[in-house]
Design a protein around this motif. Sequence first.
Motif, short mmCIF file in Angstrom:
data_model
loop_
_atom_site.label_atom_id
_atom_site.label_comp_id
_atom_site.label_asym_id
_atom_site.label_seq_id
_atom_site.Cartn_x
_atom_site.Cartn_y
_atom_site.Cartn_z
N SER A 8 -0.41 3.78 -12.18
CA SER A 8 -1.15 4.97 -11.81
C SER A 8 -1.69 4.89 -10.39
CB SER A 8 -2.30 5.21 -12.79
OG SER A 8 -3.19 4.11 -12.77
N GLU A 9 -2.06 3.68 -9.95
CA GLU A 9 -2.56 3.52 -8.58
C GLU A 9 -1.43 3.61 -7.57
OE1 GLU A 9 -4.29 -0.29 -9.24
OE2 GLU A 9 -6.33 0.49 -9.23
N ALA A 10 -0.24 3.15 -7.96
CA ALA A 10 0.88 3.14 -7.03
C ALA A 10 1.44 4.53 -6.79
CB ALA A 10 2.00 2.23 -7.57
N ARG A 11 1.30 5.42 -7.79
CA ARG A 11 1.94 6.73 -7.70
C ARG A 11 1.52 7.52 -6.46
NH1 ARG A 11 0.91 8.25 -12.55
NH2 ARG A 11 2.81 7.38 -13.44
N PRO A 12 0.22 7.66 -6.14
CA PRO A 12 -0.13 8.45 -4.95
C PRO A 12 0.16 7.74 -3.63
CG PRO A 12 -2.11 7.58 -5.97
CD PRO A 12 -0.98 7.27 -6.89
N LEU A 13 0.41 6.44 -3.65
CA LEU A 13 0.65 5.71 -2.41
C LEU A 13 1.98 6.10 -1.78
CD1 LEU A 13 -0.35 3.61 -0.41
CD2 LEU A 13 0.70 1.83 -1.85
N VAL A 14 3.01 6.31 -2.59
CA VAL A 14 4.34 6.62 -2.06
C VAL A 14 4.34 7.94 -1.28
CG1 VAL A 14 6.75 7.08 -2.65
CG2 VAL A 14 5.51 5.28 -3.85
N PRO A 15 3.79 9.04 -1.82
CA PRO A 15 3.74 10.26 -1.00
C PRO A 15 2.95 10.09 0.29
CG PRO A 15 3.27 10.76 -3.30
CD PRO A 15 3.27 9.27 -3.18
N ALA A 16 1.88 9.30 0.26
CA ALA A 16 1.08 9.09 1.47
C ALA A 16 1.89 8.36 2.53
CB ALA A 16 -0.18 8.29 1.13
N LEU A 17 2.57 7.29 2.14
CA LEU A 17 3.38 6.54 3.09
C LEU A 17 4.51 7.40 3.65
CD1 LEU A 17 3.70 3.16 1.12
CD2 LEU A 17 2.17 3.65 3.04
N THR A 18 5.16 8.16 2.78
CA THR A 18 6.26 9.02 3.20
C THR A 18 5.78 10.10 4.15
OG1 THR A 18 7.33 8.63 1.06
CG2 THR A 18 8.16 10.45 2.38
N PHE A 19 4.64 10.70 3.82
CA PHE A 19 4.10 11.78 4.65
C PHE A 19 3.75 11.27 6.05
CE2 PHE A 19 0.26 14.09 6.14
CZ PHE A 19 0.86 15.32 6.37
N ILE A 20 3.12 10.12 6.14
CA ILE A 20 2.73 9.57 7.44
C ILE A 20 3.97 9.27 8.28
CG2 ILE A 20 1.64 7.61 8.60
CD1 ILE A 20 -0.33 7.53 6.22
N ALA A 21 4.99 8.66 7.66
CA ALA A 21 6.23 8.37 8.40
C ALA A 21 6.90 9.65 8.86
CB ALA A 21 7.18 7.56 7.51
N LEU A 22 6.88 10.69 8.04
CA LEU A 22 7.48 11.97 8.40
C LEU A 22 6.73 12.61 9.56
CD1 LEU A 22 9.51 14.27 7.78
CD2 LEU A 22 7.82 15.19 6.18
N VAL A 23 5.40 12.57 9.50
CA VAL A 23 4.58 13.21 10.52
C VAL A 23 4.79 12.58 11.89
CG1 VAL A 23 2.20 13.45 11.34
CG2 VAL A 23 2.80 14.16 9.03
N VAL A 24 4.74 11.24 11.96
CA VAL A 24 4.86 10.61 13.28
C VAL A 24 6.25 10.84 13.87
CG1 VAL A 24 3.07 8.89 12.82
CG2 VAL A 24 5.44 8.37 12.22
N ALA A 25 7.29 10.90 13.02
CA ALA A 25 8.63 11.17 13.52
C ALA A 25 8.75 12.61 13.99
CB ALA A 25 9.67 10.88 12.45
N ALA A 26 8.19 13.56 13.23
CA ALA A 26 8.28 14.96 13.59
C ALA A 26 7.50 15.25 14.87
CB ALA A 26 7.76 15.83 12.45
N VAL A 27 6.31 14.66 15.01
CA VAL A 27 5.49 14.90 16.20
C VAL A 27 6.16 14.33 17.44
CG1 VAL A 27 3.31 14.30 17.32
CG2 VAL A 27 3.32 15.13 14.97
N ALA A 28 6.77 13.16 17.31
CA ALA A 28 7.45 12.57 18.46
C ALA A 28 8.62 13.43 18.91
CB ALA A 28 7.94 11.16 18.12
N SER A 29 9.22 14.18 17.98
CA SER A 29 10.39 15.02 18.31
C SER A 29 9.99 16.37 18.91
CB SER A 29 11.24 15.26 17.06
OG SER A 29 10.59 16.17 16.17
N LEU A 30 8.70 16.66 18.99
CA LEU A 30 8.27 17.97 19.49
C LEU A 30 8.71 18.22 20.92
CD1 LEU A 30 4.63 18.35 18.07
CD2 LEU A 30 6.71 19.53 17.34
#
Length: 484
Positions: A8-30
């Motif tokens: 149950s603790e691990a479940r919300p961690l995966v979306p958080a890690l994925t979201f952060i990786a997606l954000v930094v890649a998307a922002v760098a591509s701006l």
Amino acid sequence: MSTAPTRSEARPLVPALTFIALVVAAVASLGTPLITSVATTFHVSLDSAQWTLTISLLSGAVATPVLGRLGAGPHRRATILATLAIVVVGSTLTVLPLPFAWLLAGRAAQGVGLGLTALMMGVARDHLPEERSAAAIALISVVSIIGAGVGYPLAALLAEFGGLRAAYGLGLLVTTIAFVTAWRSMPAAPEGRSAHVNVAGALVLAGGLLLVLFLAGESSLWSRHLAVAVALAVAAVLLLCVWAVSELRTKTPLIDVRAVRHPAVAGANIAMFAGGIGMYLLLTLITRYAQTPHSAGYGFGLTTFVAGLVLIPFSVLGFVAGKLTPRVRKRIDAPVVLAGSAAIVGGGFVLFASARSDLAELLAAMGVLGFGVGSFSAAMPGVILAVTPRSETSSAMSFNYVVRSVGYSLGSAIGGLVLAAGTDTGRLFPNDDAYTTAALAGVAAMAITMMAALALARRHSPETHPGPAPAGGPGPGRSSRTGS
């Protein structure tokens, strides 16, 4: 010491890690879709505006190995939060009505966030149950690639209807959300970790990487000032050699060069380098071809926003491939998956070279590229992490991402040089045949990638997940020293 959470603790961690990786890649591509808007808004040349993209890639490549080393230590959470804070500050600078130099400073700060992808993998490997960490790491790797496909059309749309500041405002919004997400979800590093940054080594490496990426980005320098370009290239090689020697001698290396020489790691990085050249080359060829006006005798004259939509098949099929690859790897070794992925990207080059008279054909080539890149990105961590101790995950993957950045930069430079060579005197756009020539160069790059992956497969022992190395000890073929 294991710090794996309950399910149950691990479940919300995966979306958080994925979201952060997606954000930094998307922002760098701006920077990509906004170059023309920057030039007109700040009254600078297109070459100067291009630096809003280049400078983020440069700062990301320089910051990545340093963040990777810091991420291997006890202050990983603080490192992640501090880095995201820098990205938020940089995003703020891009929104405020400041001179062009401040915009460049903001873009450089945003690029620092690219180094967070390797840290997200380290968190996943340390804090997720073993059966979930491989899939999570593969997903993080994939979203770090397809982030450009997400950020490009959104930024272009906002720039078209709300202006440049609105587009950069998107970056400020999502990076602020990413910071809050990290603050709430990032766990502390396992106990017993230590990591020291070799400052002198970091500075030498930064100098070498800056020169390499600068030479790759300024392709016109080779044609106009060859002697200067050669001198800078020699200086870059010398700096990187000095750095490698110093890393072998120091007790606190920034990157464990001995580990990089492991056949699995070296082979994976060679494949990443050649593959990065080809993947980014095809991406730039397709987007540039789509925006070429009909007056050139080819092309579709798409607006920036519509050209951004061409990236949707790349992102969608890249994500699909990333989700499928962990299942495929239960039956096929990661190096074989890498070779197959390279073949798929090569097929995208063949498709682009032979059929591009219809927009649907460009979309098909972009989709093939996305599927190949997604599969390649999802399989790559498995090769490296199979022989890497858990404590060195961030450092090992950060080096791989530096190699990827250099490959991408060279791919962009090769595309620019080939198209420039195919542009007749007095013409603004290259001949159509120049795109075919560039595509054939991409086929050669992917053939080298395939050969490197197949050579790696011949000496690779089967494994089904990237986490067999013990938490604190060395993986196969490693020395007991981890650089801590």
